[in-house]
Every structure is written in structure tokens, then in C-alpha cells.
Design a protein around this motif. Sequence first.
Motif, short mmCIF file in Angstrom:
data_model
loop_
_atom_site.label_atom_id
_atom_site.label_comp_id
_atom_site.label_asym_id
_atom_site.label_seq_id
_atom_site.Cartn_x
_atom_site.Cartn_y
_atom_site.Cartn_z
N PRO A 88 -43.40 54.07 7.12
CA PRO A 88 -41.98 54.04 7.47
C PRO A 88 -41.08 53.57 6.32
N LEU A 89 -41.67 52.92 5.33
CA LEU A 89 -40.92 52.46 4.15
C LEU A 89 -41.69 52.87 2.90
N SER A 108 -41.78 38.39 0.68
CA SER A 108 -40.97 37.63 1.63
C SER A 108 -39.97 38.51 2.40
N CYS A 109 -40.07 39.81 2.25
CA CYS A 109 -39.16 40.74 2.91
C CYS A 109 -39.50 40.82 4.41
N ALA A 116 -44.75 46.75 8.26
CA ALA A 116 -46.16 46.77 7.85
C ALA A 116 -47.05 46.75 9.10
N ARG A 117 -46.68 45.95 10.09
CA ARG A 117 -47.44 45.91 11.34
C ARG A 117 -47.32 47.25 12.07
N THR A 122 -49.85 52.30 13.66
CA THR A 122 -49.71 53.76 13.68
C THR A 122 -50.89 54.42 12.97
N ARG A 123 -51.22 53.95 11.79
CA ARG A 123 -52.35 54.53 11.05
C ARG A 123 -53.65 54.38 11.82
N ARG A 124 -53.86 53.21 12.42
CA ARG A 124 -55.10 52.97 13.16
C ARG A 124 -55.22 53.98 14.31
N ILE A 125 -54.16 54.16 15.08
CA ILE A 125 -54.21 55.10 16.20
C ILE A 125 -54.43 56.52 15.69
#
Length: 147
Positions: A88-89, A108-109, A116-117, A122-125
Motif C-alpha cells: 500500500p506504500l 518511527s513513521c 505494514a500490518r 494481505t500478503r499472508r492471505i
Amino acid sequence: MISQKAQYAFRALIALARSEDEEVSLISDIASGQNIPKKFLEQILLDLKRHGIVQSRRGKMGGYLLLKSADEITFGEVLRIVDGPIAPLPCLSKMAYRKCDGCNDENSCEIRQVFARVADATRRILDETTIADAIASPDYEGIPSTA
């Protein structure tokens, strides 16, 4: 959001997986059965062929069939072939990393931490869900509900 091209690729792969008993499927049959423009489908199937997902046969009995079995083809693999990185980024992309404009420190963003979560889930699914899973049942249990 995935592209129309990716949606067509998934529909074509599902059609090929469902017709495994019949072996070879004609592009025209897939295109008409799945409501996909034939020329666009030809390009998609060529991409999938180059990546070892489908194979083609020439001649009177020619057409396309799966090269890998439906339980070996993941949604993540196909999406990366057709649409590129799943991120997504740009700073979360594993294939096309780029620092985000205006970001001073990725570690720290807060925005990056949240997305990231999202990207990991998404990648895992997508990497655990196969074409065979998608056609096994309309209410595939491996996909969490949105309720």
C-alpha cells in the motif's frame, strides 16, 4: 484495489481449473464464458505462460491449460505477475522499494507502522489462498468475513 487485468487473470485461471478434466480450453471459450475481451485475455495468458502458470498447445486440438495444479497457484503469485508489488506504500514494497516523499524516519513513521500490518496480513492471505481454495466452495473458510 486490484486491476481489471488481475480480475480477468483470476477468472481465466478459475475457468481453466474447473475444466481440468477437459484438459485444453480455447481462448474464445474462456473469453465468452468469463466475459473477457479476447485480445486482452490473449495478453494475460501469454504473461501467465511466461511465468510457468499455464501452457498452450497449438493445432487443431490447441488451447490453454494449467501448467501448475490449481492448489499450487496462489492469488499472491498471480497478482504479482499481473499487477506488480503488493504494497500500500512504496516504502513497504519488497520488489519496488522507494522512500515515501516527506518521510523523515521510516522506523518511527506511524503511517508506515499501520500499513505494514495491513500489508503483512494481505500478503499472508494472498500467498496462502490458492485457485483451488477459491473454487472449492463459495464460502471458503480460509477467508475471514468482513462483518
